[in-house]
Design an enzyme around this catalytic site. Structure first.
Site, PDB file in Angstrom:
ATOM      1  CD  GLU A   1      30.556  99.336  -8.615  1.00 43.36           C
ATOM      2  OE1 GLU A   1      31.795  99.139  -8.623  1.00 43.36           O
ATOM      3  OE2 GLU A   1      29.724  98.424  -8.475  1.00 43.36           O
TER       4      GLU A   1
ATOM      5  CB  ILE B   1      40.670  84.288 -18.008  1.00 39.18           C
ATOM      6  CG1 ILE B   1      39.268  84.567 -17.485  1.00 39.18           C
ATOM      7  CG2 ILE B   1      41.460  85.587 -18.145  1.00 39.18           C
ATOM      8  CD1 ILE B   1      39.230  85.129 -16.073  1.00 39.18           C
TER       9      ILE B   1
ATOM     10  CG  LEU C   1      42.990  78.033 -22.526  1.00 34.47           C
ATOM     11  CD1 LEU C   1      42.142  76.801 -22.810  1.00 34.47           C
ATOM     12  CD2 LEU C   1      44.444  77.765 -22.871  1.00 34.47           C
TER      13      LEU C   1
ATOM     14  CG  HIS D   1      20.997  74.050 -47.136  1.00 35.21           C
ATOM     15  ND1 HIS D   1      22.064  73.317 -46.645  1.00 35.21           N
ATOM     16  CD2 HIS D   1      21.311  74.358 -48.428  1.00 35.21           C
ATOM     17  CE1 HIS D   1      22.964  73.178 -47.604  1.00 35.21           C
ATOM     18  NE2 HIS D   1      22.522  73.800 -48.696  1.00 35.21           N
TER      19      HIS D   1
ATOM     20  N   GLY E   1      48.026  79.570 -16.345  1.00 31.83           N
ATOM     21  CA  GLY E   1      46.632  79.148 -16.310  1.00 31.83           C
ATOM     22  C   GLY E   1      46.117  78.718 -17.664  1.00 31.83           C
TER      23      GLY E   1
ATOM     24  N   GLY F   1      29.228  96.689 -13.039  1.00 32.93           N
ATOM     25  CA  GLY F   1      29.986  95.500 -12.711  1.00 32.93           C
ATOM     26  C   GLY F   1      31.088  95.166 -13.698  1.00 32.93           C
TER      27      GLY F   1
ATOM     28  CB  CYS G   1      29.610  91.682 -17.475  1.00 25.47           C
ATOM     29  SG  CYS G   1      29.152  91.107 -19.124  1.00 25.47           S
TER      30      CYS G   1
ATOM     31  N   GLY H   1      42.595  81.496 -11.447  1.00 26.95           N
ATOM     32  CA  GLY H   1      41.408  81.339 -10.617  1.00 26.95           C
ATOM     33  C   GLY H   1      40.900  82.669 -10.100  1.00 26.95           C
TER      34      GLY H   1
END
Length: 490
Positions: free
Chosen positions: A55, A205, A207, A465, A201, A61, A63, A292
């Site tokens: 790594e 991401i 928005l 409900h 863009g 990673g 996330c 992108g």
């Protein structure tokens, strides 16, 4: 925030260099510790295999470090701000609402630090050897690792998995690199509210972060090259999101192309844009690029490993996630898989099973998604546009979110739910929701789709409900409208 600070690798790289050029042998070597990679590593290491994970920077990673979870942390802070802004609607008087971005950032950092430590412990407990450094292929199934401490190792795996992910694309626009624009990584580290954020863009991401920054108090302008936001979705979704953003005071410049950039993000930046045949200039204090993703496959010696890539740089894989080199696999975004963490996790299951002698394939798997604007956009299965393109006839049911009584208790009535139903089997072909907690509602429909159940099962279910899931009874009790795949307008 640099995740290397304060972290001690489990095994020092000192004195581990092979002076004679020979390699250390492992059952499995993985380049990158992202979602799919780490689960393969932990699983096989716990089964007694010798596993090494290389790594470069982000343990676990993107996330938990710089993407999904930290962005949702920031977005939730923006949601709290929106509640404060609307507080009088709920009978709560307020004084001035002031955003302190350093506190927002530090809350996010605290969460990330905790997630990293969980990953550290998981690597330790599994018996995986985590090597912090930069890896590059020097031959078939053989990598050279340059550790952060300056040491060098050469390691070889009986099997090798490439999980290097992607990074934000910076198009070759004059002046863009020199402007040092924000990507999602830097945007999540801001300690000030941008005076005027220019966003290149109109996808997920761009928005999500545009709305969050607007709620924090920034003026925001979105420049999108396509004719509408989230242009791959049905027209009603695009229109709903567009209306939402306009109401929140976000400026939209659609069907526009950025031709040049000047200045520096964080100070003063200017974009020259071709819009409807006219050249226009836009000035802001900050620039966020979200146009992108580019695979992290350049410069890692794939040619020496016999691993081929596509024209766009993604690793060529078959439906079993095998590359063109025997014993070498690719996982997640660098393999061209749909760019979602849950898909990378499913890639783990594919490779895990195939390493054990199975034949698990990625063909025809479900790909659910959720865009975490407020409210959310979520979809599973076919959209109306896709049904049209494939000439698939369907029956449509659709209701406004306001029909779901729970939304009225929350004062969150914006949006709609709709579903496509097969004309013969009554099975659900697709589901889309634009509304509060849309992703959670979608999951219930997805489970029904996995089970191959007709829509009538949800229609006739007894659901609590008042909940949002209860809205599925209302949706599927609506008389389905036959849709001709050629003439439908959505």
């Amino acid at each position: 925030m640099d995740q290397k600070e304060g972290f001690e690798p489990f095994k020092s790289l000192d004195n581990l260099s092979k002076e004679d050029g020979s390699s250390e042998d492992f059952d499995l070597v993985i380049l990158g510790s992202g979602e799919g990679s780490k689960y393969v590593a932990w699983t096989l290491a716990r089964d007694g295999q010798r596993v090494a994970v290389i790594e470069r920077e982000y343990i676990g990673g993107s996330c938990p470090n710089i993407a999904c979870l930290p962005s949702k942390n920031i977005i939730h802070s923006a949601k709290v701000v929106s509640y404060l802004t609307r507080s009088e609607e709920f009978g709560i008087r307020k004084e001035n609402v002031k955003t302190d971005m350093t506190v927002i950032r530090d809350r996010k950092r605290k969460m990330v630090d905790g997630l990293v430590q969980i990953h550290v412990e998981n690597f330790r407990r599994s018996g995986t050897e985590l090597i912090m450094g930069t890896g590059r292929f020097v031959g078939p199934k053989t990598l050279e690792v340059h550790g952060h401490d300056g040491s060098v190792r050469r390691i070889r795996g009986t099997d090798v998995i490439i999980g290097t992910g992607t990074h934000a694309t910076l198009d070759p626009i004059p002046g863009l690199l020199e402007a040092t624009p924000l990507t999602h990584i830097e945007a999540l580290e801001l300690d000030v509210v941008p005076g005027h954020l220019l966003v290149m863009g109109g996808g997920y991401i761009g928005l999500e972060l545009a709305q969050a920054m607007r709620r924090f108090g920034s003026r925001v302008t979105i420049i999108e090259r396509n004719e509408r936001l989230v242009h791959r979705e049905d027209l009603d979704v695009s229109e709903g999101v567009t209306e939402l953003f306009i109401e929140e005071g976000i400026s939209l410049v659609l069907n526009a192309t950025v031709t040049s950039v000047a200045g520096k993000s964080g100070e003063l930046v200017q974009l020259v844009v071709e819009h409807e045949g006219v050249s226009k200039a836009f000035e802001g204090t900050h620039l966020l690029v979200a146009t992108g993703r580019t695979p992290n496959t350049a410069g890692i010696g794939l040619d020496l490993a016999g691993v081929e890539v596509t024209e766009r740089g993604y690793i060529k894989v078959n439906e079993r996630l095998e590359t063109t080199a025997p014993g070498v696999w690719a996982i997640g975004e660098c393999a061209g898989s749909p760019q979602f963490t849950h898909i990378a996790f499913d890639d783990f299951r594919v490779i895990r099973d195939n390493l054990a002698g199975g034949n698990h394939v990625t063909t025809d798997r479900q790909v659910p998604f959720c865009m975490f604007t407020d409210p959310e956009v979520a979809r599973i299965g076919l959209s109306e546009r896709e049904a049209e393109a494939k000439n698939i006839p369907y029956r449509l049911v659709k209701i406004p979110m306001a029909s779901v009584l729970r939304t009225r208790t929350l004062s969150e009535t914006r949006g709609f739910m709709k579903a496509l139903i097969d004309v013969e089997s009554d099975r659900i072909l697709g589901f889309t929701a634009f509304g509060t907690s849309a992703g959670e509602v979608m999951a219930s429909v997805q489970i029904a789709m996995i089970g191959g159940l007709p829509y009538t099962v949800l229609r006739d279910a007894v659901l609590t409900h008042p909940t949002l899931i209860e809205g599925l009874i209302i949706l599927f009790s609506t008389t389905p409208t036959p849709q001709n795949a050629v003439s439908t307008s959505a």
